[in-house]
Motif scaffolding. Structure first.
Motif, PDB file in Angstrom:
ATOM      1  N   LYS A 199       0.708 -13.147   0.246  1.00 44.92           N
ATOM      2  CA  LYS A 199      -0.119 -13.330   1.438  1.00 44.92           C
ATOM      3  C   LYS A 199       0.767 -13.296   2.677  1.00 44.92           C
ATOM      4  O   LYS A 199       1.768 -13.994   2.762  1.00 44.92           O
ATOM      5  N   SER A 200       0.415 -12.416   3.635  1.00 48.23           N
ATOM      6  CA  SER A 200       1.054 -12.489   4.945  1.00 48.23           C
ATOM      7  C   SER A 200      -0.079 -12.752   5.927  1.00 48.23           C
ATOM      8  O   SER A 200      -1.232 -12.799   5.503  1.00 48.23           O
ATOM      9  N   GLU A 201       0.200 -12.959   7.171  1.00 47.08           N
ATOM     10  CA  GLU A 201      -0.824 -13.292   8.187  1.00 47.08           C
ATOM     11  C   GLU A 201      -2.274 -13.077   7.720  1.00 47.08           C
ATOM     12  O   GLU A 201      -2.915 -14.000   7.253  1.00 47.08           O
ATOM     13  N   ASN A 202      -2.741 -11.804   7.850  1.00 42.93           N
ATOM     14  CA  ASN A 202      -4.141 -11.570   7.511  1.00 42.93           C
ATOM     15  C   ASN A 202      -4.362 -10.664   6.322  1.00 42.93           C
ATOM     16  O   ASN A 202      -5.490 -10.395   5.950  1.00 42.93           O
ATOM     17  N   ASP A 203      -3.255 -10.141   5.763  1.00 41.45           N
ATOM     18  CA  ASP A 203      -3.487  -9.314   4.585  1.00 41.45           C
ATOM     19  C   ASP A 203      -2.456  -9.596   3.507  1.00 41.45           C
ATOM     20  O   ASP A 203      -1.748 -10.590   3.555  1.00 41.45           O
ATOM     21  N   TRP A 204      -2.421  -8.715   2.532  1.00 41.53           N
ATOM     22  CA  TRP A 204      -1.573  -8.932   1.368  1.00 41.53           C
ATOM     23  C   TRP A 204      -0.505  -7.854   1.307  1.00 41.53           C
ATOM     24  O   TRP A 204      -0.818  -6.673   1.413  1.00 41.53           O
ATOM     25  N   GLN A 205       0.755  -8.272   1.139  1.00 44.30           N
ATOM     26  CA  GLN A 205       1.863  -7.333   0.933  1.00 44.30           C
ATOM     27  C   GLN A 205       1.910  -7.011  -0.558  1.00 44.30           C
ATOM     28  O   GLN A 205       1.905  -7.925  -1.384  1.00 44.30           O
ATOM     29  N   ILE A 206       1.994  -5.723  -0.861  1.00 43.40           N
ATOM     30  CA  ILE A 206       2.008  -5.317  -2.277  1.00 43.40           C
ATOM     31  C   ILE A 206       3.396  -4.799  -2.655  1.00 43.40           C
ATOM     32  O   ILE A 206       3.948  -3.953  -1.940  1.00 43.40           O
ATOM     33  N   LYS A 207       3.949  -5.323  -3.736  1.00 47.33           N
ATOM     34  CA  LYS A 207       5.278  -4.893  -4.191  1.00 47.33           C
ATOM     35  C   LYS A 207       5.259  -4.685  -5.698  1.00 47.33           C
ATOM     36  O   LYS A 207       4.484  -5.326  -6.399  1.00 47.33           O
ATOM     37  N   ARG A 208       6.163  -3.815  -6.146  1.00 42.42           N
ATOM     38  CA  ARG A 208       6.345  -3.644  -7.601  1.00 42.42           C
ATOM     39  C   ARG A 208       7.641  -4.345  -8.007  1.00 42.42           C
ATOM     40  O   ARG A 208       8.660  -4.225  -7.331  1.00 42.42           O
ATOM     41  N   LEU A 209       7.585  -5.084  -9.097  1.00 43.01           N
ATOM     42  CA  LEU A 209       8.785  -5.765  -9.593  1.00 43.01           C
ATOM     43  C   LEU A 209       9.297  -5.087 -10.855  1.00 43.01           C
ATOM     44  O   LEU A 209       8.506  -4.551 -11.650  1.00 43.01           O
ATOM     45  N   ALA A 210      10.607  -5.179 -11.056  1.00 37.12           N
ATOM     46  CA  ALA A 210      11.186  -4.693 -12.309  1.00 37.12           C
ATOM     47  C   ALA A 210      10.641  -5.534 -13.452  1.00 37.12           C
ATOM     48  O   ALA A 210      10.418  -6.726 -13.307  1.00 37.12           O
ATOM     49  N   PRO A 211      10.414  -4.894 -14.599  1.00 35.64           N
ATOM     50  CA  PRO A 211       9.807  -5.631 -15.701  1.00 35.64           C
ATOM     51  C   PRO A 211      10.759  -6.646 -16.311  1.00 35.64           C
ATOM     52  O   PRO A 211      10.340  -7.543 -17.000  1.00 35.64           O
TER      53      PRO A 211
END
Ligand SMILES: Cc1cc2nc3c(=O)[nH]c(=O)nc-3n(C[C@H](O)[C@H](O)[C@H](O)COP(=O)(O)O)c2cc1C
Length: 211
Positions: A199-211
């Motif tokens: 969650k950032s201010e008003n939206d969502w930051q999307i990231k991919r993580l290493a498995p």
């Protein structure tokens, strides 16, 4: 006991940034609907992770009873170990694992009590005997024996003569408002997909993580 030969490869699905819903609540809804459609046992069961006064994390299963963009709701005894831990530190984790779909979801958030109105209304929607069990069980406290529990239960059933018990104020819901989601899809050769929403201010930051 040898367990090291127990393993399987995950091959059922993929998860990618292009197709995942940009709204994590909608993505959650899609996945839980798919799990419900498969008739997965205890599909709404989730681990609730809290950190108590002793600083150690504790995990236990509770049932998800409602969710919306306001958060995830479960019900319990407010005086239980988990209730006391949440009073001390409302930062909690929720964790779902649907083995048949090779999926897990981790949620991090903050728990607050639901209104008495919500708790009361859910309490009275439960089966008669579940209401009685909630009233008499001083959840997480030490009791003398199984017999004492059964005796108290039967006594209260007789006393109430079929009427529902009064709503106990030490029992109710928590609403967990997420700040983070992780959607995990098992993949071949342990190269799983992990997509995180923060969650950032008003939206969502999307990231991919290493498995
Ligand atoms: C499938 C399943 C569903 C459960 N659902 C709930 C629930 O919704 N609420 C609850 O208080 N305990 C539920 N429990 C019992 C908890 O896991 C736990 O034993 C109890 O809440 C006491 O936890 P505590 O001492 O950490 O507070 C459930 C257990 C299982 C296995």
């Amino acid at each position: 006991m040898q367990l090291d030969h127990i393993r399987r490869d995950y091959k059922k699905a993929e998860l990618d940034e292009g197709t995942i819903d940009k709204n994590p609540f909608k993505q959650f809804k899609t996945w839980i609907n798919e799990a419900i459609a498969l008739n997965i046992a205890d599909v709404t069961a989730m681990s609730l992770i809290s950190i108590g006064r002793d600083g150690f994390p504790q995990s236990r299963i509770v049932l998800l009873k409602d969710f919306s963009e306001n958060g995830f709701t479960f019900f319990t005894n407010y005086n239980s170990d988990k209730g006391q831990a949440i009073d001390f530190n409302p930062k909690v984790g929720l964790h779902f694992f649907w083995a048949d779909l090779e999926r897990q979801i981790r949620i991090t958030g903050t728990a607050t009590k639901t209104t008495e109105e919500v708790s009361k209304s859910y309490f009275h929607s439960r089966p008669h005997k579940s209401q009685i069990a909630a009233v008499l069980s001083n959840q997480s406290s030490v009791i003398p024996s199984r017999d004492s529990l059964d005796n108290n239960f039967n006594k209260l059933i007789a006393e109430l003569k079929g009427n529902d018990p009064e709503y106990p104020k030490n029992w109710g819901g928590y609403l967990v408002k997420p700040i983070k989601f992780e959607f995990w899809q098992g993949r071949e050769s342990r190269l799983h997909d992990r997509i995180v929403f923060e969650k950032s201010e008003n939206d969502w930051q999307i990231k991919r993580l290493a498995p």
